[in-house]
Design a protein around this motif. Structure first.
Motif, PDB file in Angstrom:
ATOM      1  N   TRP A 191       0.836  -1.220   0.000  1.00  0.00           N
ATOM      2  CA  TRP A 191       0.000   0.000   0.000  1.00  0.00           C
ATOM      3  C   TRP A 191       0.868   1.266   0.000  1.00  0.00           C
ATOM      4  CZ3 TRP A 191      -3.271  -2.958  -1.693  1.00  0.00           C
ATOM      5  CH2 TRP A 191      -4.643  -2.893  -1.519  1.00  0.00           C
ATOM      6  N   VAL A 192       2.201   1.125   0.031  1.00  0.00           N
ATOM      7  CA  VAL A 192       3.042   2.315  -0.170  1.00  0.00           C
ATOM      8  C   VAL A 192       2.893   2.821  -1.601  1.00  0.00           C
ATOM      9  CG1 VAL A 192       4.767   1.732   1.592  1.00  0.00           C
ATOM     10  CG2 VAL A 192       5.129   0.969  -0.784  1.00  0.00           C
ATOM     11  N   HIS A 193       2.364   1.945  -2.472  1.00  0.00           N
ATOM     12  CA  HIS A 193       2.068   2.372  -3.840  1.00  0.00           C
ATOM     13  C   HIS A 193       0.614   2.832  -3.915  1.00  0.00           C
ATOM     14  CE1 HIS A 193       5.785   0.690  -5.381  1.00  0.00           C
ATOM     15  NE2 HIS A 193       5.537  -0.439  -4.755  1.00  0.00           N
ATOM     16  N   GLY A 194       0.383   3.841  -4.709  1.00  0.00           N
ATOM     17  CA  GLY A 194      -0.986   4.230  -5.017  1.00  0.00           C
ATOM     18  C   GLY A 194      -1.404   3.522  -6.287  1.00  0.00           C
ATOM     19  N   PRO A 195      -2.160   4.202  -7.139  1.00  0.00           N
ATOM     20  CA  PRO A 195      -2.591   3.567  -8.386  1.00  0.00           C
ATOM     21  C   PRO A 195      -1.378   3.175  -9.229  1.00  0.00           C
ATOM     22  CG  PRO A 195      -3.653   5.701  -8.051  1.00  0.00           C
ATOM     23  CD  PRO A 195      -2.618   5.586  -7.000  1.00  0.00           C
ATOM     24  N   SER A 196      -1.464   2.029  -9.875  1.00  0.00           N
ATOM     25  CA  SER A 196      -0.330   1.536 -10.658  1.00  0.00           C
ATOM     26  C   SER A 196      -0.128   2.381 -11.906  1.00  0.00           C
ATOM     27  CB  SER A 196      -0.585   0.096 -11.102  1.00  0.00           C
ATOM     28  OG  SER A 196      -0.984  -0.678 -10.010  1.00  0.00           O
ATOM     29  N   VAL A 197       1.102   2.446 -12.365  1.00  0.00           N
ATOM     30  CA  VAL A 197       1.416   3.100 -13.636  1.00  0.00           C
ATOM     31  C   VAL A 197       1.796   2.022 -14.640  1.00  0.00           C
ATOM     32  CG1 VAL A 197       2.921   4.766 -14.795  1.00  0.00           C
ATOM     33  CG2 VAL A 197       2.134   5.208 -12.454  1.00  0.00           C
ATOM     34  N   GLU A 198       2.954   1.429 -14.444  1.00  0.00           N
ATOM     35  CA  GLU A 198       3.410   0.350 -15.321  1.00  0.00           C
ATOM     36  C   GLU A 198       3.375  -0.912 -14.474  1.00  0.00           C
ATOM     37  OE1 GLU A 198       7.607   0.636 -16.446  1.00  0.00           O
ATOM     38  OE2 GLU A 198       6.951   0.548 -18.526  1.00  0.00           O
ATOM     39  N   VAL A 199       2.711  -1.960 -14.958  1.00  0.00           N
ATOM     40  CA  VAL A 199       2.620  -3.169 -14.140  1.00  0.00           C
ATOM     41  C   VAL A 199       3.380  -4.321 -14.803  1.00  0.00           C
ATOM     42  CG1 VAL A 199       0.459  -2.595 -13.016  1.00  0.00           C
ATOM     43  CG2 VAL A 199       0.401  -3.799 -15.197  1.00  0.00           C
ATOM     44  N   PRO A 200       3.892  -5.279 -14.025  1.00  0.00           N
ATOM     45  CA  PRO A 200       3.873  -5.255 -12.569  1.00  0.00           C
ATOM     46  C   PRO A 200       4.732  -4.123 -12.000  1.00  0.00           C
ATOM     47  CG  PRO A 200       5.069  -7.200 -13.371  1.00  0.00           C
ATOM     48  CD  PRO A 200       4.497  -6.519 -14.570  1.00  0.00           C
ATOM     49  N   THR A 201       4.221  -3.545 -10.916  1.00  0.00           N
ATOM     50  CA  THR A 201       4.888  -2.418 -10.262  1.00  0.00           C
ATOM     51  C   THR A 201       6.204  -2.889  -9.639  1.00  0.00           C
ATOM     52  OG1 THR A 201       2.709  -1.552  -9.721  1.00  0.00           O
ATOM     53  CG2 THR A 201       4.574  -0.640  -8.489  1.00  0.00           C
ATOM     54  N   GLU A 226       9.755  -1.935  -7.251  1.00  0.00           N
ATOM     55  CA  GLU A 226      10.086  -1.145  -6.062  1.00  0.00           C
ATOM     56  C   GLU A 226      10.590   0.239  -6.450  1.00  0.00           C
ATOM     57  OE1 GLU A 226      10.820  -4.231  -6.661  1.00  0.00           O
ATOM     58  OE2 GLU A 226      10.563  -5.469  -4.876  1.00  0.00           O
ATOM     59  N   GLU A 227      11.061   0.377  -7.690  1.00  0.00           N
ATOM     60  CA  GLU A 227      11.650   1.655  -8.114  1.00  0.00           C
ATOM     61  C   GLU A 227      10.597   2.696  -8.462  1.00  0.00           C
ATOM     62  OE1 GLU A 227      13.008  -1.389  -9.116  1.00  0.00           O
ATOM     63  OE2 GLU A 227      14.437  -0.970  -7.526  1.00  0.00           O
ATOM     64  N   GLN A 228       9.333   2.290  -8.604  1.00  0.00           N
ATOM     65  CA  GLN A 228       8.300   3.261  -8.990  1.00  0.00           C
ATOM     66  C   GLN A 228       8.167   4.349  -7.922  1.00  0.00           C
ATOM     67  OE1 GLN A 228       5.697   3.070 -11.633  1.00  0.00           O
ATOM     68  NE2 GLN A 228       7.246   1.778 -12.583  1.00  0.00           N
ATOM     69  N   PRO A 229       7.998   5.595  -8.354  1.00  0.00           N
ATOM     70  CA  PRO A 229       7.764   6.658  -7.355  1.00  0.00           C
ATOM     71  C   PRO A 229       6.546   6.320  -6.502  1.00  0.00           C
ATOM     72  CG  PRO A 229       8.041   7.572  -9.568  1.00  0.00           C
ATOM     73  CD  PRO A 229       7.954   6.091  -9.732  1.00  0.00           C
ATOM     74  N   ARG A 230       6.613   6.653  -5.239  1.00  0.00           N
ATOM     75  CA  ARG A 230       5.495   6.373  -4.326  1.00  0.00           C
ATOM     76  C   ARG A 230       4.393   7.412  -4.515  1.00  0.00           C
ATOM     77  NH1 ARG A 230       8.194   2.538  -4.526  1.00  0.00           N
ATOM     78  NH2 ARG A 230       9.325   1.513  -2.831  1.00  0.00           N
ATOM     79  N   ARG A 231       3.165   6.942  -4.664  1.00  0.00           N
ATOM     80  CA  ARG A 231       2.012   7.863  -4.732  1.00  0.00           C
ATOM     81  C   ARG A 231       0.911   7.316  -3.834  1.00  0.00           C
ATOM     82  NH1 ARG A 231      -0.059   8.978 -10.414  1.00  0.00           N
ATOM     83  NH2 ARG A 231      -0.377   6.727 -10.417  1.00  0.00           N
ATOM     84  N   PRO A 232       1.221   7.133  -2.526  1.00  0.00           N
ATOM     85  CA  PRO A 232       0.259   6.462  -1.656  1.00  0.00           C
ATOM     86  C   PRO A 232      -0.980   7.318  -1.415  1.00  0.00           C
ATOM     87  CG  PRO A 232       2.024   7.419  -0.351  1.00  0.00           C
ATOM     88  CD  PRO A 232       2.393   7.639  -1.793  1.00  0.00           C
ATOM     89  N   PHE A 233      -2.079   6.670  -1.109  1.00  0.00           N
ATOM     90  CA  PHE A 233      -3.253   7.408  -0.622  1.00  0.00           C
ATOM     91  C   PHE A 233      -3.832   6.615   0.540  1.00  0.00           C
ATOM     92  CE2 PHE A 233      -4.783   4.607  -3.968  1.00  0.00           C
ATOM     93  CZ  PHE A 233      -5.928   4.032  -3.422  1.00  0.00           C
TER      94      PHE A 233
END
Ligand SMILES: NC(=O)c1ccc[n+]([C@@H]2O[C@H](COP(=O)([O-])OP(=O)(O)OC[C@H]3O[C@@H](n4cnc5c(N)ncnc54)[C@H](OP(=O)(O)O)[C@@H]3O)[C@@H](O)[C@H]2O)c1
Length: 323
Positions: free
Chosen positions: A107-117, A119-126
């Motif tokens: 849940w440190v990730h928000g909506p996915s951008v490129e999947v599979p997500t 660990e390097e993806q910027p965090r956009r949590p909600f």
């Protein structure tokens, strides 16, 4: 090593504590003593259990010193939810432990951008939980990379296993959904049923902690997803469960606003939280660096938990037995 685990009698600890003891570690488990592990294991005889209320001791400022005074080589923190709580512990343990492992969440990730997500993806949590866990992760990685604090963060997906009900068919926690599928009844799903959930068996989470301890040099200063090999779409999940029960899947897809009127407000909120995240995470990094290899697919993990609910809790009184 002498391993102190904070919150070791829960979902993950049930598997992790015996694995630590089997690996030859001396284990000290801190909890309030309000619950037992889900399954008995002989290893618990060799585990030192200490009753402590972390929240109460944090308020008086003594919790960190208590952990430090146990002279741990490694500390596994299963139950930390605020940056303040993390900081309190890190300040007490700086320079005093070889390895500090924090249990995070995908849940440190928000909506996915490129999947599979990854660990390097910027965090956009909600949501408060994810936002705080992401802040903890950022703080800990900074402590590791700037200050040399030996931390590893493991981010589980939806943890399942025998002994509890946290199964997210339909994106919420309603065990009766499984009974409906088992009886071959129609099941309504929101939208196109193509949003995802990403499960992991509690024993695979335990495996990842063991692997992180065993691969210190690669693990320190890093965070890792700990999930099954593949997420499930809600509709695929329902179809596979129906097959498992030996029934045809009778699914009805409904626009969200219509679907939410068919469940309680609490169920709608829980479902929304899951489908808004629709997690689909990569384990490539954990495979490569930790040699993590989940034993359970998402469906196998869920099926084991459902089987437990059937056998121990009579989930299906009159419906078909699983194949
Ligand atoms: N559940 C999920 O699907 C999921 C998904 C992703 C990440 N996570 C992460 O997993 C972690 C939780 O792991 P889990 O599911 O194994 O935990 P859990 O089943 O909730 O067990 C919690 C453990 O902590 C102890 N505990 C609770 N409050 C305490 C307190 N105030 N002081 C001392 N001990 C306390 C409990 O024993 P007593 O009650 O006897 O004290 C128990 O040993 C969290 O960091 C969470 O963010 C969970």
């Amino acid at each position: 090593m002498r391993v102190v685990i904070i919150g070791g009698t829960g979902h993950v600890g049930t598997y992790l504590v015996p694995r630590l003891a089997d690996a030859g570690h001396e284990v000290v488990c801190l909890s309030r003593g309000q619950r037992e592990p889900y399954q008995p294991h002989a290893a618990w005889k060799w585990v030192k259990q200490i009753q402590v209320d972390r929240e109460a001791e944090e308020k008086t400022g003594v919790f960190g010193a208590r952990v430090r005074d146990l002279a741990p080589d490694a500390v596994i923190d299963m139950i930390c939810f605020t940056p303040e709580s993390t900081r309190h512990l890190v300040e007490a343990l700086r320079g005093r432990v070889q390895h500090f492992l924090h249990c995070g969440t995908i849940w440190v990730h928000g909506p996915s951008v490129e999947v599979p997500t990854t660990e390097e993806q910027p965090r956009r949590p909600f949501g408060e939980y994810g936002i705080k866990k992401a802040a903890i992760e950022a703080y800990l990685l900074d402590e590791a990379r700037r200050g040399g604090f030996p931390v590893t963060i493991l981010h589980p997906g939806h943890i399942v296993g025998p002994g509890w009900h946290r199964l997210k068919q339909g994106g919420n926690f309603i065990p009766q959904v499984f009974a409906q599928l088992a009886r071959g009844e129609e099941l309504a799903l929101p939208n196109l049923g193509l949003e995802t959930v990403h499960h992991v068996h509690a024993d695979d989470v335990a495996q990842a902690f063991i692997q992180a301890l065993a691969n210190w040099s690669g693990a320190v200063g890093e965070s890792f997803h700990v999930v099954s090999r593949a997420a499930l779409t809600l509709r695929g999940y329902a179809e596979l469960m129906a097959v498992w029960f030996g029934q045809p899947a009778r699914l009805r897809l409904m626009p969200w606003e219509e679907w939410r009127a068919t469940v309680s407000e609490a169920e709608a909120v829980a479902t929304w939280d899951h489908i808004a995240h629709s997690p689909n995470c990569s384990i490539a990094k954990a495979e490569r660096i930790l040699d993590y290899g989940p034993r359970y697919s998402s469906l196998q993990a869920v099926a084991e938990a459902v089987r437990w609910m059937i056998e121990q809790e009579g989930l299906l009184e009159t419906s078909s037995k699983p194949q």
